[in-house]
Design a protein around this motif. Structure first.
Motif, mmCIF file in Angstrom:
data_model
loop_
_atom_site.group_PDB
_atom_site.id
_atom_site.type_symbol
_atom_site.label_atom_id
_atom_site.label_comp_id
_atom_site.label_asym_id
_atom_site.label_seq_id
_atom_site.Cartn_x
_atom_site.Cartn_y
_atom_site.Cartn_z
ATOM 1 N N LYS A 104 0.867 -1.403 0.037
ATOM 2 C CA LYS A 104 0.027 0.242 0.136
ATOM 3 C C LYS A 104 0.748 1.246 -0.017
ATOM 4 C CE LYS A 104 -4.607 -1.144 0.222
ATOM 5 N NZ LYS A 104 -5.334 -0.770 -0.845
ATOM 6 N N SER A 160 -7.006 8.050 5.146
ATOM 7 C CA SER A 160 -7.996 7.079 4.919
ATOM 8 C C SER A 160 -7.218 5.528 5.169
ATOM 9 C CB SER A 160 -8.425 7.061 3.492
ATOM 10 O OG SER A 160 -9.241 8.070 3.368
ATOM 11 N N LEU A 161 -6.096 5.555 4.691
ATOM 12 C CA LEU A 161 -5.270 4.224 4.894
ATOM 13 C C LEU A 161 -5.220 3.721 6.458
ATOM 14 C CD1 LEU A 161 -3.890 1.909 3.521
ATOM 15 C CD2 LEU A 161 -1.604 3.270 3.246
ATOM 16 N N GLY A 217 -4.286 11.464 -2.642
ATOM 17 C CA GLY A 217 -4.688 10.359 -1.970
ATOM 18 C C GLY A 217 -6.274 10.304 -1.741
ATOM 19 N N HIS A 228 -7.996 7.239 -3.605
ATOM 20 C CA HIS A 228 -8.889 6.291 -2.582
ATOM 21 C C HIS A 228 -10.368 6.129 -3.256
ATOM 22 C CE1 HIS A 228 -9.896 4.396 1.174
ATOM 23 N NE2 HIS A 228 -10.754 5.288 1.308
ATOM 24 N N ASP A 239 -13.380 7.084 -2.305
ATOM 25 C CA ASP A 239 -14.465 7.023 -1.718
ATOM 26 C C ASP A 239 -15.715 7.669 -2.416
ATOM 27 O OD1 ASP A 239 -16.551 7.011 0.445
ATOM 28 O OD2 ASP A 239 -14.753 6.713 1.886
ATOM 29 N N LEU A 263 -14.136 2.376 -4.787
ATOM 30 C CA LEU A 263 -12.677 2.586 -4.088
ATOM 31 C C LEU A 263 -11.798 2.053 -5.402
ATOM 32 C CD1 LEU A 263 -13.325 1.034 -0.628
ATOM 33 C CD2 LEU A 263 -13.309 3.449 -1.422
ATOM 34 N N GLN A 298 -14.983 6.289 4.260
ATOM 35 C CA GLN A 298 -13.980 5.769 5.174
ATOM 36 C C GLN A 298 -14.082 3.977 5.285
ATOM 37 O OE1 GLN A 298 -11.681 7.622 5.304
ATOM 38 N NE2 GLN A 298 -10.505 7.581 7.117
#
Ligand SMILES: Cc1cc2nc3c(=O)[nH]c(=O)nc-3n(C[C@H](O)[C@H](O)[C@H](O)COP(=O)(O)OP(=O)(O)OC[C@H]3O[C@@H](n4cnc5c(N)ncnc54)[C@H](O)[C@@H]3O)c2cc1C
Lengths: 285, 824
Positions: free
Chosen positions: A29, A36-37, A114, A118, A120, A157, B809
């Motif tokens: 990763k 978020s990670l 990011g 990500h 989202d 995602l 999230q």
């Protein structure tokens, strides 16, 4: 909330980063701002073998002028974005949306790149990038390629950034003519993600809307363009009635999810109301 | 905040009481330069991690911890079976009825799990990380049992059972009937003769206390002595209870609550993990630490509220109230914890509110479900009661076509009627509801807002405005010991304090009211500074360690200043009395001729003579010259047991904008006028009111613990359990009236819960007032935009929320690595 053990690499160049990813084993990763990670690692919903931290990689942070576009480095933090004069001048929509992201602490660490990688569905920047027709510059072992926003967000995602690749920067074309922009976000508390949000970019000339681009946040697994609205608005009179009529089509064809904050039918209703508000504001009505 | 600034300008001459002092403890609390339990590091200390049940109801058919035992850094693994013979049952101190059914509460499940998150094994390792890593290696087989979640279904005939060795899911049936008690008339008769009866069903959603510092416990065994540090509100109660549960003799167990970062009732508990730490430290002879993660905290620390209220009110056409009938289903969760059953029973006495009901009947069923137990949460029973009465008064006003304020006025206790014994048998001490209400109306700008409301209605504005009223009272200062006895509570409600005069004149105050963020150190210092006439800075307040403060009943129920502060004042009186004899001796005067003021004894009529109490402290330390027949000490100890509760009251008004297009509600203005009796520190009072308002508003608008159909807590992180921040709350216009409480020497009534109790109905009433003309009668809490929108556009109360987590999230849980044991 202790992550599973992992190896850690902190490269200083993009090439080193690519090498570290290649060497990192099965599940690698990339760590940008970690906002978020790190939570998913702490919840042990992700347990990478290696984490490659981009924090020290040169040249990924900052915004530059590239003639017909501005270029935003992937590691530019949300708070950098908010303070940047080029973004304020050419893409204020990005700053406006970024200002609604989380709280100061998160904005200080979280990054533009990011947030986009990500992807989202409730995140605020993907729909904005989509509405601005941004382009994504990706590097990998096979070299460098540029992907338009319309082909970047693939699924929940999931983006066009493949295994072993990095997003390095995002090009946002400068808009010529008289454009207005607005990000209309709907959430329950100030620091929360969007239940639904709408990014509107509208060009107005002589009392008419000549072009409109409408991005929807959280109306499906990926950000969406409300194409029917855009078509209805193209060439329409810049009046409240015309905008309201066009906005009725904002949820057409969408299949939003149902969760604690909203069931699907309510999300679709919100999309229509918020589109009307976003476009009206962007069009200066 | 304006109110505070005005007050700071006008304190009495050099009086500490009434001064808006900044809290002396805050610098260390805010910077973290203090001892939180999790900061404790002891030589050889081992770390615990708890393997928790991922299922809500199941028989445990196999527990395999071999792999966990062999994991790196792991020292031992304990299963429920390993500890079965020594773990006893967690205590329930409030058997509200003689035949209450208590299934017993193991600290760790042995054969059966009854809620998600229940402990099934404990890993002991050399580091926290090693312990947590091994959690995933525990392999436990579960044979699912039917999951009981809905109270109304749980009490139906033939319902599945939470505890299959019991006859039903009902733990107890508690009744208070004013007619039978002799404090009121016959309720049935009152209803049968009434012109108007209004009946409503209100849902008090489940809430999570969500204190800032997660729970943590450290145990150090030393020979046959044990020291337990815990992030607890109740070190004294914990000591007694833990001794009884574990068999460690009470005098061999010392409990220390160092600085504690909040509790809101959530740390008024004997936690399974505290007992497990003691048992395991005893087994291993080594110090151990357990600190929960935020996810564990939300999932397994006790919850609050969760009641269904059926409320009927009877009145005549003129708006004279005739009777009140309340029937409750109260969700106990899977077990009875420390005061689980008592929370709704405590509320029983507050349903009549500030009104002169001639008849009243209350019934409550405590119901078991496969959820984490409920227990005390800020207000404990009283917010629920206040919500019900203040909501139903609005409903009655609508039914009668009366102004809601007029209806209240017509029925509330007038200032001249105090002390007033209510239909629930409580003797309200003092107050003036009219004055508080007038002041609140002015603070809000009531008339202008009503005018704006009218304009918005007429123009059919998409944003409608409403005004909500809550005129409330609460019982505080828990509690008179004899009253607690009559309610079958397992302890008294006195409080203890002692004062130690040090040779240099500095003062140590030892209090039994253990604070967890309230500012006791500052307030107690102000009390003592005034009583003894010593500088504020010369006072140090010690607390929270049963070896230092051996007697105490800790902090909850807005009791600390009222009961604990009073004990301090009484102890100071004793110090002065003892010092007087020594002063008389040293000044060669008669005790009767001495007056004490500003910290000095002087001989009446002889200016210039005098001896400071701090000088006396040194003199008696040396003890070279003191009267015959007395001990050479002016230290003193006092225990205060109030004879009655105190009854803060107030009027809270909320003006609410409702966006009818989206359902979004926004508080436009909030005004509150509270009477908390004498104000020792206006800044602390203001802070308590602000925090209380935030939590009460949060119940109305934001917070709700939701379980999915399988009994998993969906709102398991702060992404989905929505706690508002300052940015989500309005400016608060606060004010006070002051009617000193007659029942304690300070005159204080208690302020810790007022804001939380009063605000919830004001907020909901305001939202309803904004949209009632659109046909909306009720909206279920919290008033999510979706619920408000549905209530307006589809009718009903807004309905259930979809029980899926929000995707923000999240990673799809199918991505999760195997978490059998599920300790997130
Ligand atoms: C409390 C809180 C509230 C929030 N509220 C909002 C909100 O309201 N709206 C909103 O939009 N967001 C919100 N966020 C998310 C925030 O915007 C994050 O910063 C963002 O989602 C991720 O950015 P990051 O730099 O922290 O990425 P990270 O967490 O470091 O990484 C996220 C993912 O992207 C990958 N990645 C990152 N950079 C690259 C790259 N250059 N190339 C390839 N892969 C990469 C990582 O491997 C990881 O999988 C919130 C976060 C928090 C903690």
């Amino acid at each position: 909330m202790i992550p599973a053990p992992f190896a850690y690499a902190r490269p200083t160049t993009v090439d080193e980063a690519l090498q570290a990813i290649a060497d990192g084993g099965e599940d690698v990763k990339v760590l940008a701002g970690g906002q978020s990670l790190i939570p998913v690692m702490r919840l042990r919903l992700a347990a990478p073998e290696t984490v490659v931290d981009l924090g020290k990689v040169e040249g990924l942070r900052g915004v530059r002028d590239d003639g017909d576009a501005i270029v935003i480095g992937a590691m530019t933090t949300h708070s950098d974005v908010l303070a940047d004069p080029l973004i304020a001048e050419h893409a204020p929509l990005i700053a406006e949306a970024t200002g609604t992201v989380a709280d100061r602490q998160v904005r200080h660490r979280g990054t533009f790149g990011g947030a986009l990688v990500h992807a989202d569905p409730a995140g605020d920047l993907p729909a904005v990038a989509l509405a601005l027709d941004a382009e994504f510059v990706i590097v990998g072992p096979g070299g460098r390629r540029t992907v338009p926003a319309s082909e970047f967000f693939l699924d929940y995602l999931t983006t066009a950034v493949g295994e072993g690749e990095l997003l390095v920067e995002v090009r946002v074309p400068k808009l010529a003519g008289s454009w207005g922009m607005h990000y209309e976000k709907f959430n329950r508390v100030a620091q929360a993600w969007s239940i639904v949000a709408v990014a509107a970019v509208v060009r107005r000339e002589n009392g008419r809307i000549t072009e409109a681009r409408v991005g929807l946040t959280n109306m499906g697994p990926t950000p969406l363009r409300a194409r029917q609205v855009e078509e209805a608005l193209a060439g329409a009179e810049a009046t409240a009635e015309a905008v309201a009529a066009a906005s009725e089509r904002a949820a057409d064809g969408t299949e939003p999810s149902s969760d604690l904050n909203a069931q699907a039918d309510y999300r679709q209703h919100l999309a229509r109301v918020l589109t009307r508000r976003a476009v009206s504001t962007a069009a200066g009505l | 905040m304006t109110a505070v600034e005005e007050r700071t300008g006008t304190p009495g001459p050099d009086k500490e009481i009434g001064k808006a002092r900044r809290r002396k403890e805050d610098a260390r609390l805010i910077t973290g330069r203090t001892t939180w339990t999790d900061n404790m590091v002891l030589p050889g200390m081992l770390h615990l991690a708890v393997v928790r049940s991922p299922v809500a109801h199941a028989r445990i058919t196999n527990v395999d911890v071999t792999a966990a035992r062999e994991a790196p850094g792991v020292v031992a693994v304990f299963t429920g079976r390993d500890l079965a013979d020594e773990q006893g049952s967690l205590p329930c101190a409030w058997p509200v009825t003689p035949d209450m059914v208590n299934p017993g509460h193991p600290s760790i499940a042995v054969d059966q799990v009854n809620h998600v998150g229940e402990a099934v094994a404990v890993i002991v390792a050399r580091s926290k990380a090693a312990a947590q890593d091994a959690v995933e290696l525990a392999d436990i087989d579960y044979e699912p049992l039917p999951v009981v979640l809905d109270m109304e279904q749980a009490v139906a005939e033939g319902a599945d059972l939470v505890h299959d060795h019991l006859e039903s899911n009902t733990s107890y049936h508690f009744v208070f009937d004013a007619g039978e008690t002799g404090t009121g008339g016959d309720t049935e008769q009152a209803f049968s003769g009434a012109d108007v009866v209004v009946s409503r069903r209100f849902v008090q959603q489940r809430l999570i206390p969500a204190f800032m510092e997660p729970r943590s416990a450290v145990v150090q065994p030393q020979g046959d002595n044990y020291t337990l540090w815990s992030s607890t509100q109740i070190p004294h109660i914990l000591r007694v209870m833990a001794a009884m549960v574990t068999g460690i003799p009470e005098h061999k167990l010392r409990v220390i609550a160092p600085d504690v970062g909040g509790g809101f009732g959530g740390k008024l508990q004997v936690n399974p993990e505290e007992i497990l730490c003691l048992l395991i430290a005893r087994r291993l002879g080594k110090p151990v630490k357990w600190t929960e993660t935020r996810s564990e905290s939300l999932m397994t620390a006790h919850h609050g509220r969760d009641q269904i209220q059926y409320v009927d009110v009877a009145a005549d056409r003129e708006g004279n109230i005739l009777g009140l009938r309340v029937r409750l289903l109260a969700d106990m969760g899977a077990y009875l914890r420390l005061i689980t059953p008592g929370v709704p029973a405590l509320g029983a006495f507050m349903y009549p509110g500030i009104y002169k009901f001639p008849a009243y009947r209350f019934e409550c069923d405590g119901v078991f479900t496969n959820k984490v137990p409920t227990d005390a949460y800020r207000g404990a029973g009283r917010p629920e009661a206040t919500f019900a009465i203040e909501r139903i008064m609005d409903e009655l006003a609508v039914e009668l076509g009366m102004d809601p304020l007029e209806l209240r006025r017509k029925n509330w206790i007038d200032a001249a009627e105090f002390p007033f014994t209510t239909v629930a048998g409580l003797a309200y001490d003092s107050g003036d509801y009219e004055t508080a209400t007038q002041q609140a109306l002015e603070l809000l700008g009531y008339d202008e807002l009503r005018e704006e409301q009218r304009r918005r209605r007429e123009s059919n504005d998409p944003v409608q405005l409403g005004i909500g009223i809550s005129t409330f009272t609460e019982m505080c200062g828990l509690a008179p010991s004899r009253v607690l006895g009559s309610l079958a509570f397992g302890a008294g409600g006195w409080e203890s304090a002692s004062i130690r005069m040090l040779p240099t004149g500095k003062v140590e105050v030892v209090t039994g009211s253990t604070p967890h963020g309230q500012g006791h150190e500052t307030a107690w210092s102000q009390l003592v500074a005034d009583s003894l006439g010593v500088p504020f800075e010369d006072v140090e307040v010690l607390h929270g360690d049963t070896a230092i403060s051996s007697r105490g009943l800790d902090t909850y129920g807005s009791r600390s200043l009222v009961v604990g502060g009073s004990a301090v004042v009484k102890a100071a009186d004793k110090v002065i009395a003892k010092a007087r004899r020594i002063a008389a001796h040293l000044l060669e005067a008669s005790e009767d001729d001495l007056e004490f003021s500003g910290g000095k004894f002087s001989v009446r009529g002889t200016p210039g003579t005098g001896l400071g109490i701090q000088e006396i402290a040194l003199a008696i330390f040396a003890a070279h010259d003191y009267p015959e027949g007395i001990e050479p000490s002016i230290d003193a100890e006092a225990t205060f047991d109030p004879e009655n509760f105190s009854f803060p009251h107030g009027t809270h008004l909320c003006a609410m904008e409702v966006d009818t297009e989206t359902g979004f509600v926004k508080i436009r203005k909030y005004a509150s006028v509270d009477d908390v009796g004498t104000i020792v520190n206006p800044l602390i009072v203001e802070g308590q009111v602000h925090g209380g308002l935030a939590q009460g508003i949060a119940q109305a608008l934001y917070e709700e613990a939701i379980y999915d159909d399988d009994g998993n807590l969906t709102t398991g992180t702060f992404v989905d359990y929505l706690v508002p921040a300052a940015s989500d709350l309005p400016h608060f216009d606060t004010g006070n009236t002051v009617h000193a409480a007659p029942g304690n020497p300070i005159g204080a009534k208690g302020v810790g819960e007022a804001g939380c109790i009063a605000s919830t109905p004001a907020v909901v009433n305001a939202a309803l007032d904004a949209v009632r003309h659109l046909g909306v009668q009720d909206i279920r809490m919290p008033l999510t935009p979706e619920r408000v929108w549905r209530a307006i556009h589809q009718g009903g109360d807004g309905g259930d929320r979809a029980p899926a987590r929000s995707n923000a999230q999240a990673v799809d849980s199918s991505d999760a690595p195997s978490t059998s044991g599920g300790a997130l």
